[in-house]
Motif scaffolding. Structure first.
Motif, PDB file in Angstrom:
ATOM      1  N   TYR A  75      -8.511  -0.162 -23.506  1.00 28.47           N
ATOM      2  CA  TYR A  75      -7.728  -1.748 -22.566  1.00 28.47           C
ATOM      3  C   TYR A  75      -7.981  -2.266 -21.691  1.00 28.47           C
ATOM      4  N   PRO A  76      -9.517  -2.571 -21.394  1.00 28.51           N
ATOM      5  CA  PRO A  76      -9.986  -3.297 -20.089  1.00 28.51           C
ATOM      6  C   PRO A  76      -8.779  -3.537 -19.631  1.00 28.51           C
ATOM      7  N   GLY A  77      -9.301  -4.030 -18.092  1.00 27.28           N
ATOM      8  CA  GLY A  77      -7.907  -4.395 -17.418  1.00 27.28           C
ATOM      9  C   GLY A  77      -6.352  -4.200 -17.504  1.00 27.28           C
ATOM     10  N   GLY A  78      -6.164  -4.088 -18.192  1.00 29.33           N
ATOM     11  CA  GLY A  78      -4.749  -3.818 -18.554  1.00 29.33           C
ATOM     12  C   GLY A  78      -3.988  -2.588 -18.118  1.00 29.33           C
ATOM     13  N   LEU A  79      -4.342  -1.459 -17.212  1.00 24.51           N
ATOM     14  CA  LEU A  79      -4.080  -0.519 -17.139  1.00 24.51           C
ATOM     15  C   LEU A  79      -4.474  -0.121 -15.498  1.00 24.51           C
ATOM     16  N   GLN A  80      -3.355   0.564 -15.142  1.00 29.20           N
ATOM     17  CA  GLN A  80      -3.891   1.009 -13.743  1.00 29.20           C
ATOM     18  C   GLN A  80      -4.438   2.381 -13.962  1.00 29.20           C
ATOM     19  N   ILE A  81      -4.512   2.667 -12.883  1.00 30.66           N
ATOM     20  CA  ILE A  81      -5.687   4.365 -12.666  1.00 30.66           C
ATOM     21  C   ILE A  81      -5.502   5.136 -11.871  1.00 30.66           C
ATOM     22  N   GLY A  82      -4.111   5.704 -11.173  1.00 29.29           N
ATOM     23  CA  GLY A  82      -3.721   6.936 -10.274  1.00 29.29           C
ATOM     24  C   GLY A  82      -4.449   8.329 -10.820  1.00 29.29           C
ATOM     25  N   GLY A  83      -4.529   8.828  -9.204  1.00 26.87           N
ATOM     26  CA  GLY A  83      -4.989  10.584  -9.481  1.00 26.87           C
ATOM     27  C   GLY A  83      -5.855  10.269  -8.999  1.00 26.87           C
ATOM     28  N   GLY A  84      -6.737  11.626  -7.999  1.00 27.30           N
ATOM     29  CA  GLY A  84      -7.340  11.534  -7.552  1.00 27.30           C
ATOM     30  C   GLY A  84      -8.200  10.729  -6.826  1.00 27.30           C
ATOM     31  N   ILE A  85      -7.792   9.117  -6.090  1.00 27.38           N
ATOM     32  CA  ILE A  85      -8.275   8.338  -5.768  1.00 27.38           C
ATOM     33  C   ILE A  85      -8.957   7.820  -4.565  1.00 27.38           C
ATOM     34  N   THR A  86     -10.520   8.341  -4.814  1.00 27.65           N
ATOM     35  CA  THR A  86     -10.449   7.963  -2.873  1.00 27.65           C
ATOM     36  C   THR A  86     -11.806   6.564  -2.605  1.00 27.65           C
ATOM     37  N   PRO A  87     -12.340   6.517  -1.993  1.00 32.17           N
ATOM     38  CA  PRO A  87     -12.900   5.217  -1.161  1.00 32.17           C
ATOM     39  C   PRO A  87     -14.634   5.591  -1.863  1.00 32.17           C
ATOM     40  N   GLU A  88     -14.705   6.501  -2.506  1.00 30.09           N
ATOM     41  CA  GLU A  88     -15.839   7.083  -2.897  1.00 30.09           C
ATOM     42  C   GLU A  88     -15.665   6.451  -4.384  1.00 30.09           C
ATOM     43  N   TRP A 106      -4.726  10.191  -0.834  1.00 31.66           N
ATOM     44  CA  TRP A 106      -5.877   9.855   0.095  1.00 31.66           C
ATOM     45  C   TRP A 106      -5.396   9.455   1.273  1.00 31.66           C
ATOM     46  N   LEU A 107      -4.262   9.013   1.241  1.00 24.50           N
ATOM     47  CA  LEU A 107      -3.746   8.429   2.863  1.00 24.50           C
ATOM     48  C   LEU A 107      -3.015   9.751   3.588  1.00 24.50           C
ATOM     49  N   PHE A 108      -3.221  10.979   3.139  1.00 34.01           N
ATOM     50  CA  PHE A 108      -2.673  11.412   4.088  1.00 34.01           C
ATOM     51  C   PHE A 108      -3.766  12.701   4.457  1.00 34.01           C
ATOM     52  N   ASP A 109      -3.852  13.200   6.148  1.00 34.04           N
ATOM     53  CA  ASP A 109      -4.854  14.219   5.932  1.00 34.04           C
ATOM     54  C   ASP A 109      -4.144  15.650   5.220  1.00 34.04           C
ATOM     55  N   LYS A 110      -4.547  16.714   5.220  1.00 34.56           N
ATOM     56  CA  LYS A 110      -4.165  18.352   4.784  1.00 34.56           C
ATOM     57  C   LYS A 110      -3.189  18.551   5.332  1.00 34.56           C
ATOM     58  N   ASP A 111      -2.725  18.117   6.778  1.00 30.36           N
ATOM     59  CA  ASP A 111      -1.815  18.672   6.309  1.00 30.36           C
ATOM     60  C   ASP A 111       0.055  17.035   6.498  1.00 30.36           C
ATOM     61  N   GLY A 112      -0.558  16.398   5.989  1.00 30.70           N
ATOM     62  CA  GLY A 112       0.597  15.190   5.081  1.00 30.70           C
ATOM     63  C   GLY A 112       0.817  14.976   6.437  1.00 30.70           C
ATOM     64  N   TYR A 113      -0.351  14.275   7.267  1.00 29.18           N
ATOM     65  CA  TYR A 113       0.196  13.333   7.931  1.00 29.18           C
ATOM     66  C   TYR A 113      -0.715  11.760   7.508  1.00 29.18           C
ATOM     67  N   PHE A 114      -0.022  11.121   8.003  1.00 31.93           N
ATOM     68  CA  PHE A 114      -0.144   9.307   7.290  1.00 31.93           C
ATOM     69  C   PHE A 114      -1.988   9.358   8.397  1.00 31.93           C
ATOM     70  N   SER A 115      -2.587   8.288   7.668  1.00 37.18           N
ATOM     71  CA  SER A 115      -4.195   8.373   7.641  1.00 37.18           C
ATOM     72  C   SER A 115      -4.181   6.614   7.935  1.00 37.18           C
ATOM     73  N   LEU A 116      -3.423   5.743   9.091  1.00 33.84           N
ATOM     74  CA  LEU A 116      -4.350   4.583   9.058  1.00 33.84           C
ATOM     75  C   LEU A 116      -5.865   4.039   8.564  1.00 33.84           C
ATOM     76  N   ASP A 117      -6.185   4.905   9.185  1.00 31.96           N
ATOM     77  CA  ASP A 117      -7.924   4.762   9.052  1.00 31.96           C
ATOM     78  C   ASP A 117      -8.740   4.856   7.415  1.00 31.96           C
ATOM     79  N   ARG A 118      -7.839   6.417   6.907  1.00 31.68           N
ATOM     80  CA  ARG A 118      -8.121   5.848   5.092  1.00 31.68           C
ATOM     81  C   ARG A 118      -7.677   5.094   4.370  1.00 31.68           C
ATOM     82  N   LEU A 119      -6.254   4.308   4.765  1.00 31.70           N
ATOM     83  CA  LEU A 119      -5.509   3.297   4.469  1.00 31.70           C
ATOM     84  C   LEU A 119      -6.804   2.031   4.545  1.00 31.70           C
ATOM     85  N   ASN A 120      -7.726   1.888   5.477  1.00 32.29           N
ATOM     86  CA  ASN A 120      -8.209   0.834   5.833  1.00 32.29           C
ATOM     87  C   ASN A 120      -9.484   0.788   5.475  1.00 32.29           C
TER      88      ASN A 120
END
Length: 255
Positions: A75-88, A106-120
């Protein structure tokens, strides 16, 4: 208008419906409501034939890449994908056919703190228009706290109007599982749905606890038609007995 949005949840390469709170990293088997003998691509092709849009494929842990790629190809273009998504890997998933990538952990560090840098970094890679932010959460202290790592770990990010306002500026949609009721078919979290309907500035999909077709009507009323609903374990194509897939199609088509 509130729409039914389809899903494909993958666990170890198989299409499953799992009680979200039972997912652990300690090697124990999660509580599984349903495991299909059909591949992920079967459900993706079904959604394509029926013209359903905005659905999501969620990879619950490792071992799901091949199944997810096959679903996107069906279903090309018809579904979103999540789970383990990173910039890489985000661009690769879009090239494989995903309409959007969904990000949480991915938006959080290993301790669960939100990272604006990761989001950007992620926004710079794929752009806000193809990014869905997953703010799946657990009830806590009269509100909701975002949970990461397959809803196992609470973060420092609270689901509140300011969080929704700020993050809506860098994404296309929100996806929000109510982790406490996910997979239990005991009813939606009405307070969370109403909150999202009032405060989400962008399209928003709620998932968790849906158990009847009436839940679509309830979400429509509570959110004033501003929140969509995913139905999983209760759906007959996933072994459920409470909701017929054909009735969800009829709802989306206006009856």
């Amino acid at each position: 208008m509130t729409r039914f949005r389809p899903c494909i949840d993958l666990h170890r390469g198989a299409v499953k419906q799992i009680v979200g709170s039972s997912l652990k990293d300690d090697g124990s088997a999660p509580q599984t409501n349903f495991e299909s003998d059909q591949p992920a691509a079967f459900f993706a092709d079904l959604y394509r034939k029926d013209g359903l849009t905005g659905g999501h494929v969620i990879q619950l842990g490792p071992g799901n890449g091949e199944a997810a790629a096959q679903a996107l190809a069906a279903y090309p273009g018809g579904l979103q994908i999540g789970g383990g998504i990173t910039p890489e890997n985000a661009t690769q998933w879009l090239q494989l056919g995903a309409s959007h990538v969904i990000v949480t952990s991915w938006l959080f560090d290993k301790d669960g703190y939100f990272s604006l840098d990761r989001l950007n970094r992620l926004v710079a890679e794929v752009g806000a228009g193809q990014l869905v932010i997953d703010l799946s959460c657990r009830a806590k202290n009269g509100g909701w706290v975002v949970a990461m790592d397959r809803w196992q770990k609470e973060t420092d990010l609270w689901l509140n109007p300011e969080t929704l306002r700020q993050l809506s500026q860098v994404c296309a949609e929100f996806l929000i599982h109510a982790a406490d009721v996910e997979g239990k078919c005991e009813g939606i979290d009405p307070d969370l749905v109403a909150f999202l309907g009032e405060h989400s500035p962008v399209p928003c999909t709620y998932a968790g606890g849906a158990r009847s077709l009436d839940d679509l009507e309830q979400v429509q009323t509570l959110s004033r038609g501003r929140v969509d609903l995913t139905i999983g374990s209760a759906l007959d194509i996933f072994g459920g007995t409470q909701v017929a897939y054909r009735d969800c199609l009829a709802w989306n088509r206006g009856g």
